[in-house]
Write a protein that holds these residues in place. Structure first.
Motif, mmCIF file in Angstrom:
data_model
loop_
_atom_site.group_PDB
_atom_site.id
_atom_site.type_symbol
_atom_site.label_atom_id
_atom_site.label_comp_id
_atom_site.label_asym_id
_atom_site.label_seq_id
_atom_site.Cartn_x
_atom_site.Cartn_y
_atom_site.Cartn_z
ATOM 1 N N ALA A 120 0.752 -0.834 -0.195
ATOM 2 C CA ALA A 120 -0.477 0.047 0.374
ATOM 3 C C ALA A 120 1.719 1.365 0.328
ATOM 4 C CB ALA A 120 -0.661 0.027 1.620
ATOM 5 N N LEU A 121 2.160 1.338 0.367
ATOM 6 C CA LEU A 121 2.714 2.275 0.303
ATOM 7 C C LEU A 121 3.533 2.568 -0.882
ATOM 8 C CD1 LEU A 121 5.397 1.692 3.783
ATOM 9 C CD2 LEU A 121 3.567 3.443 2.737
ATOM 10 N N HIS A 122 3.845 3.968 -1.338
ATOM 11 C CA HIS A 122 4.717 4.468 -2.546
ATOM 12 C C HIS A 122 5.207 5.429 -2.048
ATOM 13 C CE1 HIS A 122 5.242 5.200 -7.051
ATOM 14 N NE2 HIS A 122 5.712 6.889 -6.742
ATOM 15 N N SER A 123 6.478 5.077 -2.227
ATOM 16 C CA SER A 123 7.896 5.705 -2.327
ATOM 17 C C SER A 123 8.660 6.485 -3.199
ATOM 18 C CB SER A 123 8.454 5.453 -0.406
ATOM 19 O OG SER A 123 9.350 6.497 -0.026
ATOM 20 N N THR A 142 6.478 9.449 0.845
ATOM 21 C CA THR A 142 5.708 8.580 0.326
ATOM 22 C C THR A 142 4.381 8.875 0.593
ATOM 23 O OG1 THR A 142 7.815 7.590 1.382
ATOM 24 C CG2 THR A 142 6.000 6.359 2.077
ATOM 25 N N THR A 143 3.523 7.870 0.198
ATOM 26 C CA THR A 143 2.245 7.979 0.458
ATOM 27 C C THR A 143 2.024 6.299 0.290
ATOM 28 O OG1 THR A 143 1.597 6.897 -2.424
ATOM 29 C CG2 THR A 143 2.070 9.336 -1.721
ATOM 30 N N ALA A 194 -0.542 7.051 -7.416
ATOM 31 C CA ALA A 194 0.544 7.644 -6.100
ATOM 32 C C ALA A 194 1.885 8.055 -7.270
ATOM 33 C CB ALA A 194 0.633 6.100 -5.379
ATOM 34 N N ALA A 195 1.971 7.435 -8.291
ATOM 35 C CA ALA A 195 3.094 8.024 -9.036
ATOM 36 C C ALA A 195 3.139 8.854 -10.124
ATOM 37 C CB ALA A 195 3.522 6.910 -10.451
ATOM 38 N N GLU A 196 1.285 9.261 -9.932
ATOM 39 C CA GLU A 196 1.468 10.751 -10.737
ATOM 40 C C GLU A 196 0.931 11.661 -10.108
ATOM 41 O OE1 GLU A 196 -2.385 12.443 -13.710
ATOM 42 O OE2 GLU A 196 -2.856 10.896 -12.677
ATOM 43 N N ALA A 197 0.231 11.162 -8.968
ATOM 44 C CA ALA A 197 0.874 12.718 -7.571
ATOM 45 C C ALA A 197 1.793 13.308 -6.981
ATOM 46 C CB ALA A 197 -0.440 12.046 -6.347
ATOM 47 N N ALA A 217 -4.409 16.893 -5.148
ATOM 48 C CA ALA A 217 -4.209 15.628 -5.936
ATOM 49 C C ALA A 217 -5.023 14.074 -5.438
ATOM 50 C CB ALA A 217 -2.657 14.758 -6.518
ATOM 51 N N GLY A 218 -5.983 14.836 -4.421
ATOM 52 C CA GLY A 218 -6.250 13.575 -4.002
ATOM 53 C C GLY A 218 -6.025 12.819 -2.914
#
Length: 318
Positions: free
Chosen positions: A34-37, A50-51, A59-62, A186-187
């Motif tokens: 669930a993490l994108h860093s 980190t989202t 996540a990548a776009e934001a 970006a939400g």
């Protein structure tokens, strides 16, 4: 922001840092799907975004958009590029139609200068340059003071030749805040931005606050235990201190007021924005009574580490 030489040293050490938990002073939650860093080099340091709880594409776009927003502001606010808005202002002594980002940061710097009784002063650049050259400080000190800065709308001018501004002690926090604003638009509700120790946290990770540790000033002597840990939610945190510069043989922290006495080797501030935390942490490191000052500031807290290694936390430190 740091000088070019220090940046190259950090770049050379990137391979080593990549093998260790990043960053050393941020105790981030364990990495799950669930993490994108993402980590990039910006402002002479490593910036990690980190989202949590997003699809990989969202996540990548934001995150890409957040980096773009931060990079645009960095290009305006750096003093190391003569073509930047700040570089041109320092060279000319006055500039019209400055970008809103520059005006916003100068206004904020002026406000914190006043609140801190002059302990935070972005016009210390002539003193910094004099110290770097090994020159006398008397003439340079006469050029220091926000009273030399005139702001009218989008125009800024200095009333004395030789006055220059460094926004190093506040711009990194401002830029991190811009990245956070982009993520929110970006939400993205749950994220942490770590801009070389200037940290913005929003929401949570799986319902738990983001936990961030205070770096140990004795790390160069092998002391790795964290002096304190803080849980952040909708807050920002920044650390300033002499220990990083001392390891390189030069201190970037200059006291514009010439205070005497024992001062912190490290000051960490928690505040509503990274810009506030960044500037206040800088101010605390040169204040005669930093703890008394922060207790008077609403919605802020601090952790001070003294030369003898003692750790002092303000009453609102979580």
């Amino acid at each position: 922001m740091i000088d070019r030489r220090s940046f190259l040293k950090q770049l050379a050490g990137a391979a080593v840092l990549a093998a260790a938990p990043f960053p050393a002073f941020a105790a981030l939650p364990s990495m799950k799907s669930a993490l994108h860093s993402e980590t990039r080099l910006m402002m002479g340091t490593f910036v990690t975004v980190t989202t949590h709880g997003l699809s990989e594409a969202h996540a990548a776009e934001a995150v890409t958009g957040a980096y773009s927003a931060m990079a645009r502001a960095e290009a305006l606010l750096t003093r190391f590029d003569s073509a930047s808005a700040l570089g041109q202002l320092n060279a000319s002594g006055g500039l019209r139609d400055l970008p809103v980002e520059v005006i916003d940061v100068i206004h904020a710097a002026s406000h914190i200068h006043k609140c801190s009784g002059g302990a935070f002063d972005p016009t210390v650049l002539p003193m910094v340059e004099a110290m770097e050259k090994g020159a006398g400080l008397a003439e340079a000190r006469a050029l220091v003071g926000m009273g030399h800065v005139r702001v009218e709308g989008s125009s800024v001018r200095f009333d004395r030749e030789g006055v220059k501004m460094s926004l190093d002690g506040i711009a990194k926090g401002y830029i991190a805040d811009l990245g956070a604003k982009h993520l929110l638009r970006a939400g993205v509700k749950d994220f942490l931005i770590n801009a070389g120790g200037d940290i913005v946290a929003h929401g949570s990770k799986a319902g738990k606050p983001w936990k961030v540790a205070v770096e140990n000033p004795g790390k160069y002597e092998g002391e790795t235990a964290y002096p304190a840990v803080c849980a952040l939610k909708g807050q920002a945190m920044a650390t300033s201190g002499n220990y990083e510069s001392a390891a390189r043989g030069f201190s970037h922290l200059v006291d514009p007021l010439g205070h005497k006495g024992i001062r912190p080797v490290s000051a960490t501030v928690v505040a509503p924005t990274a810009m506030e935390a960044d500037a206040l942490a800088t101010a605390l490191c040169v204040m005669a009574e930093p703890m008394a000052f922060i207790e008077r500031m609403p919605h802020t807290a601090c952790c001070l580490i003294m030369p003898d290694g003692s750790v002092h936390r303000s009453s609102r430190w979580a």
